[in-house]
Design a protein around this motif. Sequence first.
Motif, PDB file in Angstrom:
ATOM      1  N   ASN A 194     107.572  16.711 -19.593  1.00  0.00           N
ATOM      2  CA  ASN A 194     106.300  16.203 -19.056  1.00  0.00           C
ATOM      3  C   ASN A 194     106.491  15.592 -17.669  1.00  0.00           C
ATOM      4  OD1 ASN A 194     103.527  15.887 -19.130  1.00  0.00           O
ATOM      5  ND2 ASN A 194     103.583  13.971 -20.269  1.00  0.00           N
ATOM      6  N   ILE A 195     107.289  16.253 -16.845  1.00  0.00           N
ATOM      7  CA  ILE A 195     107.518  15.849 -15.461  1.00  0.00           C
ATOM      8  C   ILE A 195     106.532  16.597 -14.570  1.00  0.00           C
ATOM      9  CG2 ILE A 195     109.160  15.927 -13.530  1.00  0.00           C
ATOM     10  CD1 ILE A 195     111.419  15.696 -15.574  1.00  0.00           C
ATOM     11  N   ALA A 196     105.900  15.894 -13.668  1.00  0.00           N
ATOM     12  CA  ALA A 196     104.943  16.524 -12.751  1.00  0.00           C
ATOM     13  C   ALA A 196     105.676  17.444 -11.771  1.00  0.00           C
ATOM     14  CB  ALA A 196     104.159  15.464 -11.991  1.00  0.00           C
ATOM     15  N   VAL A 197     105.028  18.543 -11.416  1.00  0.00           N
ATOM     16  CA  VAL A 197     105.626  19.545 -10.530  1.00  0.00           C
ATOM     17  C   VAL A 197     104.777  19.693  -9.269  1.00  0.00           C
ATOM     18  CG1 VAL A 197     106.269  21.976 -10.268  1.00  0.00           C
ATOM     19  CG2 VAL A 197     106.638  20.803 -12.463  1.00  0.00           C
ATOM     20  N   ILE A 198     105.431  19.529  -8.111  1.00  0.00           N
ATOM     21  CA  ILE A 198     104.800  19.745  -6.808  1.00  0.00           C
ATOM     22  C   ILE A 198     105.462  20.962  -6.177  1.00  0.00           C
ATOM     23  CG2 ILE A 198     104.271  18.743  -4.546  1.00  0.00           C
ATOM     24  CD1 ILE A 198     104.900  15.978  -5.867  1.00  0.00           C
ATOM     25  N   ASN A 199     104.665  21.924  -5.784  1.00  0.00           N
ATOM     26  CA  ASN A 199     105.188  23.161  -5.196  1.00  0.00           C
ATOM     27  C   ASN A 199     104.919  23.169  -3.703  1.00  0.00           C
ATOM     28  OD1 ASN A 199     106.276  25.701  -4.911  1.00  0.00           O
ATOM     29  ND2 ASN A 199     104.504  26.785  -5.757  1.00  0.00           N
ATOM     30  N   GLY A 200     105.999  23.136  -2.930  1.00  0.00           N
ATOM     31  CA  GLY A 200     105.888  23.138  -1.480  1.00  0.00           C
ATOM     32  C   GLY A 200     106.255  24.486  -0.880  1.00  0.00           C
ATOM     33  N   SER A 201     105.759  24.743   0.314  1.00  0.00           N
ATOM     34  CA  SER A 201     106.053  25.951   1.078  1.00  0.00           C
ATOM     35  C   SER A 201     105.780  27.220   0.271  1.00  0.00           C
ATOM     36  CB  SER A 201     107.499  25.947   1.580  1.00  0.00           C
ATOM     37  OG  SER A 201     107.691  26.899   2.594  1.00  0.00           O
ATOM     38  N   VAL A 202     104.570  27.311  -0.273  1.00  0.00           N
ATOM     39  CA  VAL A 202     104.206  28.493  -1.068  1.00  0.00           C
ATOM     40  C   VAL A 202     103.994  29.720  -0.188  1.00  0.00           C
ATOM     41  CG1 VAL A 202     103.234  27.181  -2.958  1.00  0.00           C
ATOM     42  CG2 VAL A 202     101.768  27.807  -1.056  1.00  0.00           C
ATOM     43  N   LEU A 203     103.961  29.531   1.112  1.00  0.00           N
ATOM     44  CA  LEU A 203     103.877  30.664   2.027  1.00  0.00           C
ATOM     45  C   LEU A 203     105.231  30.956   2.675  1.00  0.00           C
ATOM     46  CD1 LEU A 203     100.398  30.004   3.672  1.00  0.00           C
ATOM     47  CD2 LEU A 203     100.957  31.422   1.683  1.00  0.00           C
ATOM     48  N   GLY A 204     106.290  30.441   2.047  1.00  0.00           N
ATOM     49  CA  GLY A 204     107.639  30.803   2.470  1.00  0.00           C
ATOM     50  C   GLY A 204     107.980  30.412   3.880  1.00  0.00           C
ATOM     51  N   MET A 205     107.680  29.151   4.233  1.00  0.00           N
ATOM     52  CA  MET A 205     107.963  28.657   5.577  1.00  0.00           C
ATOM     53  C   MET A 205     107.321  29.553   6.630  1.00  0.00           C
ATOM     54  SD  MET A 205     111.893  27.344   5.161  1.00  0.00           S
ATOM     55  CE  MET A 205     112.413  26.554   3.632  1.00  0.00           C
ATOM     56  N   GLY A 206     106.117  30.010   6.309  1.00  0.00           N
ATOM     57  CA  GLY A 206     105.346  30.806   7.250  1.00  0.00           C
ATOM     58  C   GLY A 206     105.542  32.309   7.135  1.00  0.00           C
ATOM     59  N   LEU A 207     106.502  32.762   6.340  1.00  0.00           N
ATOM     60  CA  LEU A 207     106.778  34.196   6.249  1.00  0.00           C
ATOM     61  C   LEU A 207     105.576  34.963   5.705  1.00  0.00           C
ATOM     62  CD1 LEU A 207     110.413  33.969   4.869  1.00  0.00           C
ATOM     63  CD2 LEU A 207     109.766  34.983   7.059  1.00  0.00           C
ATOM     64  N   ILE A 208     104.991  34.460   4.625  1.00  0.00           N
ATOM     65  CA  ILE A 208     103.862  35.157   4.005  1.00  0.00           C
ATOM     66  C   ILE A 208     102.633  35.101   4.905  1.00  0.00           C
ATOM     67  CG2 ILE A 208     102.279  35.060   2.021  1.00  0.00           C
ATOM     68  CD1 ILE A 208     104.711  34.217   0.331  1.00  0.00           C
ATOM     69  N   ALA A 209     102.559  34.038   5.713  1.00  0.00           N
ATOM     70  CA  ALA A 209     101.455  33.921   6.670  1.00  0.00           C
ATOM     71  C   ALA A 209     101.715  34.688   7.960  1.00  0.00           C
ATOM     72  CB  ALA A 209     101.213  32.445   6.993  1.00  0.00           C
ATOM     73  N   GLU A 210     102.864  35.405   8.002  1.00  0.00           N
ATOM     74  CA  GLU A 210     103.243  36.197   9.174  1.00  0.00           C
ATOM     75  C   GLU A 210     103.410  35.335  10.425  1.00  0.00           C
ATOM     76  OE1 GLU A 210     100.631  39.659   9.418  1.00  0.00           O
ATOM     77  OE2 GLU A 210     100.431  39.596   7.232  1.00  0.00           O
ATOM     78  N   SER A 211     103.775  34.070  10.180  1.00  0.00           N
ATOM     79  CA  SER A 211     104.093  33.134  11.267  1.00  0.00           C
ATOM     80  C   SER A 211     105.350  32.371  10.884  1.00  0.00           C
ATOM     81  CB  SER A 211     102.925  32.163  11.494  1.00  0.00           C
ATOM     82  OG  SER A 211     101.740  32.858  11.801  1.00  0.00           O
ATOM     83  N   PRO A 212     106.489  33.057  10.776  1.00  0.00           N
ATOM     84  CA  PRO A 212     107.703  32.416  10.269  1.00  0.00           C
ATOM     85  C   PRO A 212     108.179  31.266  11.143  1.00  0.00           C
ATOM     86  CG  PRO A 212     108.210  34.567  11.202  1.00  0.00           C
ATOM     87  CD  PRO A 212     106.719  34.468  11.149  1.00  0.00           C
ATOM     88  N   ALA A 213     108.701  30.248  10.484  1.00  0.00           N
ATOM     89  CA  ALA A 213     109.266  29.115  11.214  1.00  0.00           C
ATOM     90  C   ALA A 213     110.366  29.602  12.155  1.00  0.00           C
ATOM     91  CB  ALA A 213     109.830  28.091  10.233  1.00  0.00           C
ATOM     92  N   LYS A 214     110.460  28.957  13.296  1.00  0.00           N
ATOM     93  CA  LYS A 214     111.385  29.416  14.333  1.00  0.00           C
ATOM     94  C   LYS A 214     112.846  29.353  13.896  1.00  0.00           C
ATOM     95  CE  LYS A 214     108.313  28.113  18.157  1.00  0.00           C
ATOM     96  NZ  LYS A 214     108.131  27.257  19.336  1.00  0.00           N
ATOM     97  N   PHE A 215     113.140  28.442  12.959  1.00  0.00           N
ATOM     98  CA  PHE A 215     114.545  28.258  12.573  1.00  0.00           C
ATOM     99  C   PHE A 215     115.020  29.316  11.567  1.00  0.00           C
ATOM    100  CE2 PHE A 215     111.926  25.399   9.954  1.00  0.00           C
ATOM    101  CZ  PHE A 215     112.216  25.881   8.683  1.00  0.00           C
ATOM    102  N   LEU A 216     114.138  30.163  11.071  1.00  0.00           N
ATOM    103  CA  LEU A 216     114.540  31.173  10.102  1.00  0.00           C
ATOM    104  C   LEU A 216     115.299  32.305  10.798  1.00  0.00           C
ATOM    105  CD1 LEU A 216     111.333  31.439   7.884  1.00  0.00           C
ATOM    106  CD2 LEU A 216     113.466  30.235   7.374  1.00  0.00           C
ATOM    107  N   GLY A 217     116.437  32.671  10.218  1.00  0.00           N
ATOM    108  CA  GLY A 217     117.287  33.690  10.819  1.00  0.00           C
ATOM    109  C   GLY A 217     116.750  35.094  10.625  1.00  0.00           C
ATOM    110  N   GLU A 218     117.297  36.018  11.376  1.00  0.00           N
ATOM    111  CA  GLU A 218     116.849  37.407  11.330  1.00  0.00           C
ATOM    112  C   GLU A 218     117.107  38.038   9.968  1.00  0.00           C
ATOM    113  OE1 GLU A 218     115.041  39.211  13.376  1.00  0.00           O
ATOM    114  OE2 GLU A 218     114.832  37.406  14.596  1.00  0.00           O
ATOM    115  N   GLU A 219     118.181  37.660   9.319  1.00  0.00           N
ATOM    116  CA  GLU A 219     118.505  38.241   8.012  1.00  0.00           C
ATOM    117  C   GLU A 219     117.425  37.896   6.989  1.00  0.00           C
ATOM    118  OE1 GLU A 219     122.104  38.161   4.695  1.00  0.00           O
ATOM    119  OE2 GLU A 219     122.488  37.460   6.743  1.00  0.00           O
ATOM    120  N   ILE A 220     117.001  36.626   6.974  1.00  0.00           N
ATOM    121  CA  ILE A 220     115.949  36.202   6.048  1.00  0.00           C
ATOM    122  C   ILE A 220     114.633  36.887   6.388  1.00  0.00           C
ATOM    123  CG2 ILE A 220     114.493  34.232   5.411  1.00  0.00           C
ATOM    124  CD1 ILE A 220     116.975  32.507   5.411  1.00  0.00           C
ATOM    125  N   ARG A 221     114.325  36.984   7.673  1.00  0.00           N
ATOM    126  CA  ARG A 221     113.069  37.629   8.087  1.00  0.00           C
ATOM    127  C   ARG A 221     113.051  39.098   7.674  1.00  0.00           C
ATOM    128  NH1 ARG A 221     110.848  35.125  13.712  1.00  0.00           N
ATOM    129  NH2 ARG A 221     111.764  33.053  13.568  1.00  0.00           N
TER     130      ARG A 221
END
Length: 301
Positions: A194-221
């Motif tokens: 019965n622990i509460a769950v908070i889900n962060g970055s559901v858009l994958g640090m901008g990947l799903i929004a097609e605006s990836p965070a600048k710090f994400l490497g080419e391999e991850i992209r």
Amino acid sequence: MEYTTFGRTGLRVSKLGLGGAPIGGDFRDIDESEIEQVVHESLELGINFIDTAPLYGMGKSEERIGRALAGGRRDKVVLATKAVRYDFEYTCDNVLRSAEESLKRLQTDYVDLMQLHDVEKQPYELIINETIPALLKLKEQGKIRFLGVTTRDLPLLKRYMETNAFDAIQFYARYMLLDYSAANEIIPLAREKNIAVINGSVLGMGLIAESPAKFLGEEIRAEAAQRMEKLAFLRRSEPKGLIEPGMRFSLQHPDIHVTLTGTASSRSLRANASYCDGVGLAPEDHERVLSLFADTPSLFA
């Protein structure tokens, strides 16, 4: 807006929460008046959960949220922040100091949820022997109501959950269209305890929004791009058409209490709020998503 009970805390929270990283200006420069508008509009839309941290904008997120909640709005929200920044040791003194500074910036005498930020960056023994006792002291003083822990290291998160010291957990980029590894053990364990769950970055640090965070490497992209091609059946006709299914994928999970939307834009805030209407992905689409990457390694190491 949908609401749910926040685990064993008994707090009633909106299933969509406002995330404070963009409010700190971590992604772009923010106009102060724009911030106030976003916070006020989130309340008008029915959002009553706000999550921030000293790290976001190096205190600016807390300061801006504090100003926006002044004048009687503080009691309308479940306010969550985090203790210490990763560039400080999580000693007892640093935890107590961090909490006092957060309260001052937030212009309040208590927070509903104080979370340990990114615990993978600190020794386990230090957190057990100093950090948790410091949080418990703050709780005794009435400065925090409940304790939380955050990390994207799921085995480590499980270890902390098993201490039974925490009322809430927060992971990020671990339950989303591209990577739902938290569904294997973490979310079921949270339900059991019965622990509460908070889900962060559901858009994958901008990947799903097609605006990836600048710090994400080419391999991850590149890997994300391949996975997104397999999700084409979900894509809506509008630009960035995976945002809506990405939000609904998280919002529909009954054991995720709060899905965070990190935004400093009224337009995206309104759009994301419109998805919190109790309508998830079509059952066949949901099952198809869960079959795509079930045996695939996590996108983020």
